[in-house]
Structure formats: C-alpha cells, structure tokens
Design a protein around this motif. Structure first.
Motif, PDB file in Angstrom:
ATOM      1  N   LEU A 204       0.852  -1.195   0.000  1.00 45.00           N
ATOM      2  CA  LEU A 204       0.000   0.000   0.000  1.00 45.00           C
ATOM      3  C   LEU A 204       0.884   1.241   0.000  1.00 45.00           C
ATOM      4  O   LEU A 204       1.440   1.625   1.033  1.00 45.00           O
ATOM      5  CB  LEU A 204      -0.924   0.033   1.224  1.00 45.00           C
ATOM      6  N   PRO A 205       1.058   1.894  -1.155  1.00 46.46           N
ATOM      7  CA  PRO A 205       1.759   3.188  -1.177  1.00 46.46           C
ATOM      8  C   PRO A 205       0.878   4.256  -0.535  1.00 46.46           C
ATOM      9  O   PRO A 205      -0.281   4.433  -0.930  1.00 46.46           O
ATOM     10  CB  PRO A 205       1.948   3.466  -2.674  1.00 46.46           C
ATOM     11  N   VAL A 206       1.391   4.943   0.460  1.00 46.87           N
ATOM     12  CA  VAL A 206       0.609   5.953   1.170  1.00 46.87           C
ATOM     13  C   VAL A 206       0.472   7.191   0.294  1.00 46.87           C
ATOM     14  O   VAL A 206       1.467   7.776  -0.147  1.00 46.87           O
ATOM     15  CB  VAL A 206       1.261   6.314   2.513  1.00 46.87           C
ATOM     16  N   GLN A 207      -0.780   7.572   0.033  1.00 43.58           N
ATOM     17  CA  GLN A 207      -1.045   8.743  -0.789  1.00 43.58           C
ATOM     18  C   GLN A 207      -1.385   9.969   0.049  1.00 43.58           C
ATOM     19  O   GLN A 207      -1.070  11.092  -0.325  1.00 43.58           O
ATOM     20  CB  GLN A 207      -2.190   8.448  -1.755  1.00 43.58           C
ATOM     21  N   TYR A 208      -2.017   9.728   1.216  1.00 40.89           N
ATOM     22  CA  TYR A 208      -2.515  10.871   1.987  1.00 40.89           C
ATOM     23  C   TYR A 208      -2.686  10.452   3.441  1.00 40.89           C
ATOM     24  O   TYR A 208      -3.109   9.331   3.731  1.00 40.89           O
ATOM     25  CB  TYR A 208      -3.866  11.319   1.413  1.00 40.89           C
ATOM     26  N   VAL A 209      -2.331  11.343   4.339  1.00 44.76           N
ATOM     27  CA  VAL A 209      -2.551  11.130   5.770  1.00 44.76           C
ATOM     28  C   VAL A 209      -3.807  11.888   6.168  1.00 44.76           C
ATOM     29  O   VAL A 209      -3.897  13.109   5.971  1.00 44.76           O
ATOM     30  CB  VAL A 209      -1.354  11.602   6.607  1.00 44.76           C
ATOM     31  N   ILE A 210      -4.798  11.165   6.719  1.00 47.41           N
ATOM     32  CA  ILE A 210      -6.099  11.760   7.045  1.00 47.41           C
ATOM     33  C   ILE A 210      -6.175  12.046   8.540  1.00 47.41           C
ATOM     34  O   ILE A 210      -6.070  11.129   9.368  1.00 47.41           O
ATOM     35  CB  ILE A 210      -7.247  10.827   6.617  1.00 47.41           C
ATOM     36  N   ARG A 211      -6.383  13.308   8.888  1.00 45.91           N
ATOM     37  CA  ARG A 211      -6.562  13.723  10.288  1.00 45.91           C
ATOM     38  C   ARG A 211      -7.698  14.735  10.341  1.00 45.91           C
ATOM     39  O   ARG A 211      -7.482  15.949  10.296  1.00 45.91           O
ATOM     40  CB  ARG A 211      -5.276  14.335  10.847  1.00 45.91           C
ATOM     41  N   PRO A 212      -8.954  14.279  10.428  1.00 48.22           N
ATOM     42  CA  PRO A 212     -10.088  15.216  10.400  1.00 48.22           C
ATOM     43  C   PRO A 212     -10.161  16.121  11.617  1.00 48.22           C
ATOM     44  O   PRO A 212     -10.658  17.243  11.537  1.00 48.22           O
ATOM     45  CB  PRO A 212     -11.299  14.278  10.336  1.00 48.22           C
ATOM     46  N   GLN A 213      -9.684  15.649  12.794  1.00 46.55           N
ATOM     47  CA  GLN A 213      -9.673  16.432  14.033  1.00 46.55           C
ATOM     48  C   GLN A 213     -11.045  17.035  14.330  1.00 46.55           C
ATOM     49  O   GLN A 213     -11.175  18.225  14.617  1.00 46.55           O
ATOM     50  CB  GLN A 213      -8.612  17.539  13.966  1.00 46.55           C
ATOM     51  N   THR A 214     -12.046  16.196  14.260  1.00 42.07           N
ATOM     52  CA  THR A 214     -13.407  16.626  14.602  1.00 42.07           C
ATOM     53  C   THR A 214     -13.735  16.221  16.025  1.00 42.07           C
ATOM     54  O   THR A 214     -13.031  15.414  16.649  1.00 42.07           O
ATOM     55  CB  THR A 214     -14.414  15.968  13.646  1.00 42.07           C
TER      56      THR A 214
ATOM     57  N   LEU B 134       7.942   1.390   5.179  1.00 42.27           N
ATOM     58  CA  LEU B 134       9.226   1.584   4.511  1.00 42.27           C
ATOM     59  C   LEU B 134       9.282   2.966   3.855  1.00 42.27           C
ATOM     60  O   LEU B 134       8.245   3.477   3.415  1.00 42.27           O
ATOM     61  CB  LEU B 134       9.424   0.484   3.453  1.00 42.27           C
ATOM     62  N   PRO B 135      10.456   3.614   3.821  1.00 39.79           N
ATOM     63  CA  PRO B 135      11.774   3.027   4.103  1.00 39.79           C
ATOM     64  C   PRO B 135      12.229   3.098   5.553  1.00 39.79           C
ATOM     65  O   PRO B 135      13.331   2.664   5.869  1.00 39.79           O
ATOM     66  CB  PRO B 135      12.696   3.879   3.227  1.00 39.79           C
ATOM     67  N   SER B 136      11.410   3.630   6.484  1.00 42.24           N
ATOM     68  CA  SER B 136      11.859   3.792   7.866  1.00 42.24           C
ATOM     69  C   SER B 136      12.092   2.457   8.560  1.00 42.24           C
ATOM     70  O   SER B 136      12.951   2.334   9.437  1.00 42.24           O
ATOM     71  CB  SER B 136      10.839   4.619   8.657  1.00 42.24           C
ATOM     72  N   GLY B 137      11.305   1.427   8.231  1.00 46.01           N
ATOM     73  CA  GLY B 137      11.451   0.119   8.846  1.00 46.01           C
ATOM     74  C   GLY B 137      10.700  -0.048  10.150  1.00 46.01           C
ATOM     75  O   GLY B 137      10.816  -1.089  10.819  1.00 46.01           O
ATOM     76  N   ARG B 138       9.896   0.915  10.543  1.00 49.56           N
ATOM     77  CA  ARG B 138       9.152   0.824  11.802  1.00 49.56           C
ATOM     78  C   ARG B 138       7.933  -0.082  11.630  1.00 49.56           C
ATOM     79  O   ARG B 138       7.293  -0.083  10.574  1.00 49.56           O
ATOM     80  CB  ARG B 138       8.715   2.208  12.265  1.00 49.56           C
ATOM     81  N   SER B 139       7.596  -0.822  12.700  1.00 49.78           N
ATOM     82  CA  SER B 139       6.523  -1.820  12.618  1.00 49.78           C
ATOM     83  C   SER B 139       5.425  -1.543  13.638  1.00 49.78           C
ATOM     84  O   SER B 139       5.667  -0.951  14.703  1.00 49.78           O
ATOM     85  CB  SER B 139       7.082  -3.231  12.849  1.00 49.78           C
ATOM     86  N   THR B 140       4.225  -1.991  13.311  1.00 49.53           N
ATOM     87  CA  THR B 140       3.067  -1.913  14.200  1.00 49.53           C
ATOM     88  C   THR B 140       2.016  -2.874  13.671  1.00 49.53           C
ATOM     89  O   THR B 140       2.310  -3.705  12.803  1.00 49.53           O
ATOM     90  CB  THR B 140       2.518  -0.474  14.274  1.00 49.53           C
ATOM     91  N   ARG B 141       0.803  -2.776  14.172  1.00 46.21           N
ATOM     92  CA  ARG B 141      -0.290  -3.631  13.685  1.00 46.21           C
ATOM     93  C   ARG B 141      -1.449  -2.788  13.179  1.00 46.21           C
ATOM     94  O   ARG B 141      -1.626  -1.639  13.596  1.00 46.21           O
ATOM     95  CB  ARG B 141      -0.789  -4.568  14.797  1.00 46.21           C
ATOM     96  N   ILE B 142      -2.227  -3.388  12.265  1.00 45.59           N
ATOM     97  CA  ILE B 142      -3.405  -2.703  11.737  1.00 45.59           C
ATOM     98  C   ILE B 142      -4.531  -2.830  12.755  1.00 45.59           C
ATOM     99  O   ILE B 142      -4.940  -3.941  13.114  1.00 45.59           O
ATOM    100  CB  ILE B 142      -3.841  -3.316  10.392  1.00 45.59           C
TER     101      ILE B 142
ATOM    102  N   SER C 160       4.281   9.342   6.130  1.00 46.27           N
ATOM    103  CA  SER C 160       3.885  10.436   5.252  1.00 46.27           C
ATOM    104  C   SER C 160       3.706   9.922   3.831  1.00 46.27           C
ATOM    105  O   SER C 160       4.007   8.764   3.525  1.00 46.27           O
ATOM    106  CB  SER C 160       4.930  11.559   5.288  1.00 46.27           C
ATOM    107  N   ARG C 161       3.207  10.790   2.956  1.00 49.85           N
ATOM    108  CA  ARG C 161       3.013  10.436   1.553  1.00 49.85           C
ATOM    109  C   ARG C 161       4.322   9.928   0.961  1.00 49.85           C
ATOM    110  O   ARG C 161       5.391  10.508   1.175  1.00 49.85           O
ATOM    111  CB  ARG C 161       2.528  11.647   0.758  1.00 49.85           C
ATOM    112  N   GLY C 162       4.233   8.834   0.192  1.00 50.79           N
ATOM    113  CA  GLY C 162       5.412   8.238  -0.415  1.00 50.79           C
ATOM    114  C   GLY C 162       5.926   7.030   0.324  1.00 50.79           C
ATOM    115  O   GLY C 162       6.686   6.229  -0.243  1.00 50.79           O
ATOM    116  N   ASP C 163       5.541   6.866   1.596  1.00 46.68           N
ATOM    117  CA  ASP C 163       5.935   5.664   2.334  1.00 46.68           C
ATOM    118  C   ASP C 163       5.164   4.456   1.803  1.00 46.68           C
ATOM    119  O   ASP C 163       4.100   4.598   1.184  1.00 46.68           O
ATOM    120  CB  ASP C 163       5.669   5.836   3.823  1.00 46.68           C
ATOM    121  N   LEU C 164       5.693   3.274   2.081  1.00 49.24           N
ATOM    122  CA  LEU C 164       5.065   2.036   1.617  1.00 49.24           C
ATOM    123  C   LEU C 164       4.752   1.159   2.814  1.00 49.24           C
ATOM    124  O   LEU C 164       5.642   0.850   3.618  1.00 49.24           O
ATOM    125  CB  LEU C 164       6.006   1.297   0.659  1.00 49.24           C
TER     126      LEU C 164
END
Length: 442
Positions: free
Chosen positions: A230-240, A267-275, A305-309
């Motif tokens: 999944l190439p990240v296209q946009y970070v969504i933060r509505p802050q409602t 990637l490319p940072s290499g940091r991990s988490t769970r969905i 951020s945008r561009g991360d995978l």
C-alpha cells in the motif's frame, strides 16, 4: 460474502490491441464494441455521418476508436485510445495502440497494465517485423495472456492452411520469448467472423470467438501470489469532535490484501506496528485487497507520510539506492549516462542519476547493442540507476505494480522512461564502475 471468493474472482479485464499498420486493430475494436451492443446511438450516428463524408457506403467502425482529427485524416491510429465497455459476464478496459514503428512507446503504455494483449496479423502478410516487435514488448512487460488474431481471413478465402501456418510460426517465436500463453483465433474484423459471433465461413475452427475468450480467460490481478503493498497517498486527520484522535493512512492497494490485526512495516523507515482498523468507503471492514482505495488505522502513532510504503512485516521488500532495470524510453530527448532525473515509484518521487546503460535491445532480431551510451525514443535497454534515497522496490517479475517506475525530467516534468525493476535480457560483459570518482553526490 466469502472473502476467498472476493479475493480470487474479478469482473474486470484490462487488455490492449497491437499489430502492424492497416492490420485492422481499430476495425476489430469497433466491431467488438458494435456487435456486443456497447456503442451508444449517438456514437454510431456520428460514425455513420463521418463515413458518408468520406464516401463510404457502410459505417467505418474504426472511427469508434480513432478519435483524434489527425488519426481520422490519415486513417491510422496515433495515440492510445482507451475504451470502456461491458457484457453480462465481464467489464473491460481496452487500450487500442498504434501500429507504426515510431509509436512503439505508445504500445508499451497501453500494454503496461494489461492482463491480455491481442496481436493482429494480416492473413495475407503473415508474421512481419512489427509483429515480432510487439510480441517482444508483450514478453518484456510480462503480459500473462496473448491472443493472436489472424485478421482478413475473408481475403484469403478462409483457408485453414493459411491460418495454421501463421499460428505455428508466431507461437514458436512467442514461446522463444517466454510468452506463457498464446491463443490463436482466425477472424475477419470487417465482416465480423469470430469476433463476437462464430463464423459460418470457418467451420473447421472449433475454438472461441474473440469476445468469448475475453469473457472467460482467467485473470487473477496478482491477488493470489503477490505480496501486499500500500503506497501511502494521503494522511487523514479530520480532528473533529466526533473523531478527535483519528489518524488514517490512505491509498490504493497496489498488490495483495491487508487484514485487521496484521503486523505491518512502514518503509523506508522500517518501523513496525499492527493494523487496528480498515476503512473502505467510510465503513469499517476486516480485509481489503488489490485496487481498493482504503484507509488503514494503526495501533501505534508512528511517523508516516506520503510516499511511504506499508507492507506485511513478513513480506517486506529490501530497500536499495541502486536499481537495475529494463526500460523503454518514451521521450524525444535521449536518456544518457550521467543524466540527472527524478524517479517516481508508487507515490514516492526521489532524485536519481543514470549510472550506466549496459545495453540496448534490437527488437527486430532480439540482438544486443552493448553500451550504447544513450537511449532514444522507442528504445528498450538496460539501465543502472542510483537514487538519492533508499527505495523499497519489488522485482517486476513478482509485481508489475510495485516493480515498475518512471523517470521524469526535473526541469519540465516530462516523462522520460518507463522501467521494470530486475527485468533482463542477455547482457554483454559488464563495464568497470567508475562512479566513486565522478563527483556524484549520492
């Protein structure tokens, strides 16, 4: 609905047409649209009017795809014409590509996302140079299915021997190139034989019509064997007030599938988490797959951020700054050794430099020209590229989506080259790498 069914079935087929000039590609496409009742009344009326103006008594169905004025005036296809149509069994995205040698790059554009390519041959001429060129391009692009449509059978008396000889010669050549599957169909696009309806003139042929094959050919869209990306296209933060802490990472899934609870790596940072959640069209789902546009929610707040995978941790591709690839040069200006470019991979764009051009492929006879120094329009060759930042790239053999990239001219944004990571043909002897002393800063 069963997720297994959802992940293995598709109702969409992307396919492209190719062939030499005047082999009848646009007529075939027009016949396919007309006989499958995929042409609107006003479109057909416009074609009939244009045909009468050209002194033709019957509608010229090629005009359904040759939409540019220059194409209609010259009677040839110049640009890639995309058409969308559907039958009760399947939806289609069709790319009608030019036949002229100087427009080979357009054929690459049309076939780059195709699951199937229809290559036309004039039954009177047989396999010609441009036929071999288009077969080679289909093989390089790893198009899974190739249909050989032997057209204008009405002009050779519908002879089975003519069709059989052409099919045998082409299949042998395509097999040598590594094309995995060839289906040969004798047709007359002008008369409609074996396009949508079976031909009464060729009772010796017992195979499918063109449309029947298009409706039934298996298409996986890489769902069963590609690693999820999944190439990240946009970070969504509505802050409602309703969702004060919502942070989602949106994009179109390029390959595979993602599941809630799955461990992922960024990637490319290499940091991990769970969905922790997946939103699809504003609704939560447990699983999402290729071509769906989704928003992933993650358990941990990490820098993305945008561009991360985003990838499954167990299937993460390596990151690298050195890329070797087969490319098709599509710009009029040449690509040269030392050329500074922008490389766009997925949603990420980075600075890069062309370190070497080891070889150029001569499609006429599949021979190699070693170290040409540059690639000009329509050339296919091997390149070595150094990027300013590490990129997570797959092999094109593993994923056509995340194993491809384009090179861009940083001065004006022109697309220069389309590339396939890791794809190769037999290479000449390697040259000494002098990049350490050349003053490049990355």
């Amino acid at each position: 609905m069963s997720t297994t069914t959802e992940l293995t079935e598709t109702t969409l087929l992307r396919f492209a047409t190719a062939g030499s000039v005047d082999d009848g590609k646009s007529t075939l496409v027009g016949r396919l649209l007309h006989d499958s009742k995929s042409v609107l009344a006003d479109q057909l009326e416009a074609v009939e009017h244009a045909s009468r103006n050209r002194g033709q008594e019957t509608p010229d169905l090629a005009l359904l795809t040759d939409g540019l004025r220059a194409e209609r005036e010259q009677g040839i296809t110049i640009d890639v014409a995309y058409r969308y149509f559907a039958t009760p069994k399947r939806r289609f995205i069709l790319a009608d590509t030019p036949g002229h040698v100087q427009y080979t790059r357009n054929m690459v554009t049309g076939a780059s996302t195709a699951e199937l390519t229809v290559i036309l041959i004039d039954a009177r001429n047989g396999v010609v140079e441009q036929t071999r060129r288009h077969a080679a391009v289909a093989a390089l692009l790893r198009v899974p299915h190739v249909v050989l449509a032997v057209n204008k059978m009405d002009l050779v008396g519908y002879q089975e021997s003519v069709f059989a000889a052409i099919a045998e010669e082409f299949t042998a050549y395509a097999t040598e190139l590594g094309v995995p599957e060839v289906t040969a169909i004798p047709i007359s696009a002008l008369a409609g034989d074996n396009v949508v309806e079976p031909s009464a003139n060729m009772d010796w042929y017992g195979g499918p019509t063109v449309l029947e094959h298009l409706e039934t050919v298996p298409v996986s869209h890489d769902l069963s064997h590609c690693h999820a990306r999944l190439p990240v296209q946009y970070v969504i933060r509505p802050q409602t007030a309703e969702h004060p802490d919502y942070r989602g990472y949106a994009g179109q899934i390029a390959a595979g599938s993602f599941h809630v609870g799955e461990q992922i790596t960024v990637l490319p940072s290499g940091r991990s988490t769970r969905i922790s959640g997946i939103d699809l069209l504003g609704e939560p789902v447990d699983v999402a797959w290729t071509t769906q546009s989704v928003t992933l929610l993650l358990e941990d707040d990490i820098d993305i951020s945008r561009g991360d995978l985003i990838v499954p941790s167990k299937d993460a591709p390596p990151t690298t700054q050195d890329i070797e690839a087969t490319v098709c040069h599509v710009a009029d200006a040449p690509l040269t050794v030392g050329h500074r470019v922008l490389l766009k991979h997925g949603t990420r764009t980075v600075k890069a430099i062309v370190k070497d051009i080891p070889s150029r492929l001569t499609l006429d006879d599949l021979s190699l020209h070693p170290h040409p120094g540059q690639l000009v329009a329509n050339d296919i060759g091997r390149v070595k590229i150094r990027t300013a930042e590490p990129l997570p790239v797959d092999s094109y053999a593993d994923s056509r989506r995340t194993g491809s990239f384009i090179l861009i001219d940083p001065s004006d944004g022109t697309t220069l080259t389309a590339g396939m990571v890791g794809e190769s043909f037999a290479s000449p002897e390697p040259v000494k790498d002098d990049s350490e002393d050349d003053g490049w800063d990355f």
